[in-house]
Design an enzyme around this catalytic site. Sequence first.
Site, PDB file in Angstrom:
ATOM      1  CB  SER A 274      -0.926   0.016   1.224  1.00 48.14           C
ATOM      2  OG  SER A 274      -1.645   1.236   1.285  1.00 48.14           O
TER       3      SER A 274
ATOM      4  CB  THR B 248      -7.390  -2.767   1.188  1.00 50.41           C
ATOM      5  OG1 THR B 248      -7.091  -3.795   2.151  1.00 50.41           O
ATOM      6  CG2 THR B 248      -6.332  -1.676   1.295  1.00 50.41           C
TER       7      THR B 248
ATOM      8  CE  LYS C 245     -11.443   0.022  -0.640  1.00 55.24           C
ATOM      9  NZ  LYS C 245     -11.361   0.508  -2.044  1.00 55.24           N
TER      10      LYS C 245
ATOM     11  CG  ASP D  38     -12.241   4.139  -2.951  1.00 61.65           C
ATOM     12  OD1 ASP D  38     -11.105   4.613  -2.714  1.00 61.65           O
ATOM     13  OD2 ASP D  38     -12.584   3.001  -2.576  1.00 61.65           O
TER      14      ASP D  38
ATOM     15  CB  ALA E  91     -23.335 -15.467 -14.383  1.00 63.43           C
TER      16      ALA E  91
ATOM     17  CE1 TYR F 234      -0.132   2.258  -7.392  1.00 61.32           C
ATOM     18  CE2 TYR F 234      -2.518   2.509  -7.490  1.00 61.32           C
ATOM     19  CZ  TYR F 234      -1.379   2.195  -6.780  1.00 61.32           C
ATOM     20  OH  TYR F 234      -1.472   1.785  -5.480  1.00 61.32           O
TER      21      TYR F 234
ATOM     22  N   GLY G  42      -4.152   5.993 -12.821  1.00 59.79           N
ATOM     23  CA  GLY G  42      -4.866   5.590 -11.614  1.00 59.79           C
ATOM     24  C   GLY G  42      -4.286   6.170 -10.343  1.00 59.79           C
TER      25      GLY G  42
END
Length: 290
Positions: free
Chosen positions: A17, A64, A68, A104, A170, A233, A254
């Site tokens: 991270s 993360t 979340k 986000d 699906a 990214y 990103g």
Amino acid sequence: MTRSSRAAVLGHPVAHSLSPVLHRAAYAAMGLDDWSYSAEDVTEGALPAFLDGLDETWAGLSLTMPLKQAVIELLDDVTPLALQVRAVNTVVLDGEGRHGSNTDVHGLVVALREGLVTESDDRTGRATPFAPPVLGSAAVLGAGATAASTLAALRELGCAEPVVYARSLARTADLADVAERLEVRPRFVVLDDAARQLPGHDVVVSTLPPHAADGLAAELAGLVEGLLLDVAYDPRPTALAAAWRQAGGDTVGGERMLLHQAAEQVRLMTGQAAPLAAMDAALTGALGSR
């Protein structure tokens, strides 16, 4: 907040991270020398005990996936937007409880605005980013948690009928539920058809994991005129972004979404405006050393 405070990013694994880089740079620029930010390896099963063990020195958490979603039932309150997309990536801790929100969406909106067409400011001559009142045709690659936040971001930018390209139709039921809560009406298309259709969209957001769009990049055919935001990214640029540019389109990395969602987290946790330039410089340095 003036007291010494702690914050952290939680996940499993979490060593990769860049949140610590961003938050620590912010604290340094803001003069918050008594603030700290760590990376904590926490699984979904261990999350309740971890939260219960936090004391009054903690100010906030970054989360993360899959935390979340798992954290939602463990909070005292959650913003309506985070409930709509079923994703909390930010928890603010204070004497009144645990407060969940989603930054986000903010990160996506600002990153897309940065990448949209520029116009010249007649007074300064500088190119100034602007967002048109209503986006034209927009597309989302992928149907996971980030796609849910992307639908909310596109709604904020004026697009309520995007096309979602999913690897498996699906497995779009959860995203369809999110769209209903957001009052967005996406059309779901199998990802295999994306290469032929993407050049017809004004804005494309890829929410696919790193390298998952490499095959699509190799198949991209025809000129494109729209904007691509690839939330991946690493590497920079991604194969999809490189192919998009070669085909004539514009791209935004990103890392811009990462930067702006972190800046909003800093604001929520500290109560002060985030030092965007300092965070941007730290992020650029960290990515350049990878």
